[in-house]
Design a protein around this motif. Structure first.
Motif, mmCIF file in Angstrom:
data_model
loop_
_atom_site.group_PDB
_atom_site.id
_atom_site.type_symbol
_atom_site.label_atom_id
_atom_site.label_comp_id
_atom_site.label_asym_id
_atom_site.label_seq_id
_atom_site.Cartn_x
_atom_site.Cartn_y
_atom_site.Cartn_z
ATOM 1 N N PRO A 1 -1.533 5.486 -1.447
ATOM 2 C CA PRO A 1 -1.763 4.100 -1.009
ATOM 3 C C PRO A 1 -2.113 3.197 -2.180
ATOM 4 O O PRO A 1 -1.762 2.030 -2.203
ATOM 5 C CB PRO A 1 -2.942 4.222 -0.027
ATOM 6 C CG PRO A 1 -2.912 5.648 0.430
ATOM 7 C CD PRO A 1 -2.408 6.438 -0.754
ATOM 8 N N GLY A 2 -2.790 3.736 -3.207
ATOM 9 C CA GLY A 2 -3.162 2.976 -4.390
ATOM 10 C C GLY A 2 -3.829 3.887 -5.389
ATOM 11 O O GLY A 2 -4.484 4.859 -5.004
ATOM 12 N N ASN A 3 -3.654 3.601 -6.667
ATOM 13 C CA ASN A 3 -4.238 4.413 -7.724
ATOM 14 C C ASN A 3 -5.601 3.832 -8.109
ATOM 15 O O ASN A 3 -5.666 2.722 -8.634
ATOM 16 C CB ASN A 3 -3.316 4.428 -8.950
ATOM 17 C CG ASN A 3 -3.817 5.366 -10.037
ATOM 18 O OD1 ASN A 3 -4.995 5.687 -10.113
ATOM 19 N ND2 ASN A 3 -2.910 5.802 -10.890
ATOM 20 N N ASP B 1 5.485 3.714 -8.641
ATOM 21 C CA ASP B 1 5.670 2.271 -8.571
ATOM 22 C C ASP B 1 6.409 1.742 -9.798
ATOM 23 O O ASP B 1 5.802 1.124 -10.671
ATOM 24 C CB ASP B 1 4.289 1.609 -8.448
ATOM 25 C CG ASP B 1 4.373 0.110 -8.222
ATOM 26 O OD1 ASP B 1 5.365 -0.340 -7.606
ATOM 27 O OD2 ASP B 1 3.459 -0.625 -8.664
ATOM 28 N N PRO B 2 7.731 1.958 -9.861
ATOM 29 C CA PRO B 2 8.567 2.642 -8.875
ATOM 30 C C PRO B 2 8.850 4.088 -9.284
ATOM 31 O O PRO B 2 8.622 4.484 -10.426
ATOM 32 C CB PRO B 2 9.865 1.818 -8.934
ATOM 33 C CG PRO B 2 9.971 1.442 -10.387
ATOM 34 C CD PRO B 2 8.547 1.217 -10.861
ATOM 35 N N GLY C 1 -2.742 -3.660 -7.937
ATOM 36 C CA GLY C 1 -2.254 -2.900 -6.797
ATOM 37 C C GLY C 1 -0.756 -2.665 -6.875
ATOM 38 O O GLY C 1 -0.020 -3.475 -7.451
ATOM 39 N N PRO C 2 -0.277 -1.563 -6.292
ATOM 40 C CA PRO C 2 1.159 -1.254 -6.313
ATOM 41 C C PRO C 2 1.922 -2.027 -5.241
ATOM 42 O O PRO C 2 1.331 -2.733 -4.424
ATOM 43 C CB PRO C 2 1.175 0.251 -6.011
ATOM 44 C CG PRO C 2 -0.013 0.454 -5.111
ATOM 45 C CD PRO C 2 -1.067 -0.523 -5.607
ATOM 46 N N ALA C 3 3.232 -1.857 -5.235
ATOM 47 C CA ALA C 3 4.080 -2.425 -4.191
ATOM 48 C C ALA C 3 3.711 -1.773 -2.856
ATOM 49 O O ALA C 3 3.065 -0.720 -2.823
ATOM 50 C CB ALA C 3 5.548 -2.175 -4.532
ATOM 51 N N VAL D 1 7.925 4.480 -0.801
ATOM 52 C CA VAL D 1 8.420 5.727 -0.213
ATOM 53 C C VAL D 1 9.940 5.677 -0.067
ATOM 54 O O VAL D 1 10.647 6.634 -0.411
ATOM 55 C CB VAL D 1 7.750 5.998 1.153
ATOM 56 C CG1 VAL D 1 8.478 7.120 1.895
ATOM 57 C CG2 VAL D 1 6.281 6.363 0.974
ATOM 58 N N THR D 2 10.444 4.563 0.435
ATOM 59 C CA THR D 2 11.892 4.421 0.634
ATOM 60 C C THR D 2 12.644 4.537 -0.690
ATOM 61 O O THR D 2 13.667 5.234 -0.781
ATOM 62 C CB THR D 2 12.213 3.072 1.301
ATOM 63 O OG1 THR D 2 11.586 3.020 2.582
ATOM 64 C CG2 THR D 2 13.710 2.894 1.474
#
Length: 201
Positions: free
Chosen positions: A51-53, A23-24, A59-61, A67-68
């Motif tokens: 999905p999240g750390n 992220d990212p 929280g992440p994007a 992924v993209t």
């Protein structure tokens, strides 16, 4: 469970797993991935975009977005970027490894991490289970060599350490086993990139 988008690995292959929020994703991730392929003799590396750390409060994007972007950062014939943890329903590394071994019983997995993560591995849920489940390949990052080598995980598993000269054998080593390799490192970090993005006018 739909496995249509999951990575493919042949029986007996050694697959490195690089997990994180990405992220990212950035060139530093790509750099240690290419080094891991060479130093540990890996057939593939899978990026596990989480999905999240659980160790991070913010929280992440969104997963699809991360992924993209990750796919645009590394384009290598032996590297797959995947959000497989979302399909597995796992958020902790120990549970992810157990689930992957159940779904790929004939594949030899190696967990990959930077030296900074080794230094804090004892904070991870079921960290002893991680060490007992798969070999661990540690790649040195700037400023983290000493703290990683003197941290709790390194001390507890001192007898399971494989020398850098034997790194190519890591994927077939009996667990617990870990190997620490020094590589020319990129100083890029996701934290610094996010800070730059936030301060842009």
């Amino acid at each position: 469970m739909d496995r249509s988008g999951w990575p493919i690995a042949r029986a007996g292959q050694v697959v490195g797993l690089l997990g994180g929020s990405f992220d990212p994703a950035h060139e530093g991730h790509a750099h240690i991935t290419r080094e891991a392929l060479k130093r540990f003799g890996l057939d593939q590396v899978w990026w596990l975009v989480s999905p999240g750390n659980p160790l991070k409060k913010r929280g992440p994007a969104p997963l699809d977005q991360r992924v993209t972007l990750a796919q645009s950062v590394i384009q290598h014939p032996r590297v797959r970027v995947t959000g497989i943890e979302a399909d597995l329903g796992t958020r902790y590394t120990a549970k992810t490894l157990t689930a992957l071994q159940a779904n790929y019983p004939q594949v030899n997995f190696v967990w990959l991490m930077g030296a900074d993560n080794l230094a804090q591995l004892h904070r991870w849920q079921d960290w002893h289970s991680i060490m007992a489940t798969v070999p661990v390949g540690v790649l040195a990052r700037p400023g983290d060599r000493i703290s990683a080598r003197t941290g709790m995980a390194a001390r507890v598993y001192r007898g399971a350490k494989i020398s850098g000269r034997q790194a190519l054998k890591l994927g077939h080593a009996a667990t617990p086993a870990w190997c620490f390799v020094n590589v020319p490192m990129s100083s890029a970090s996701s934290t610094a990139i996010r800070e730059q993005q936030r301060t842009k006018p």
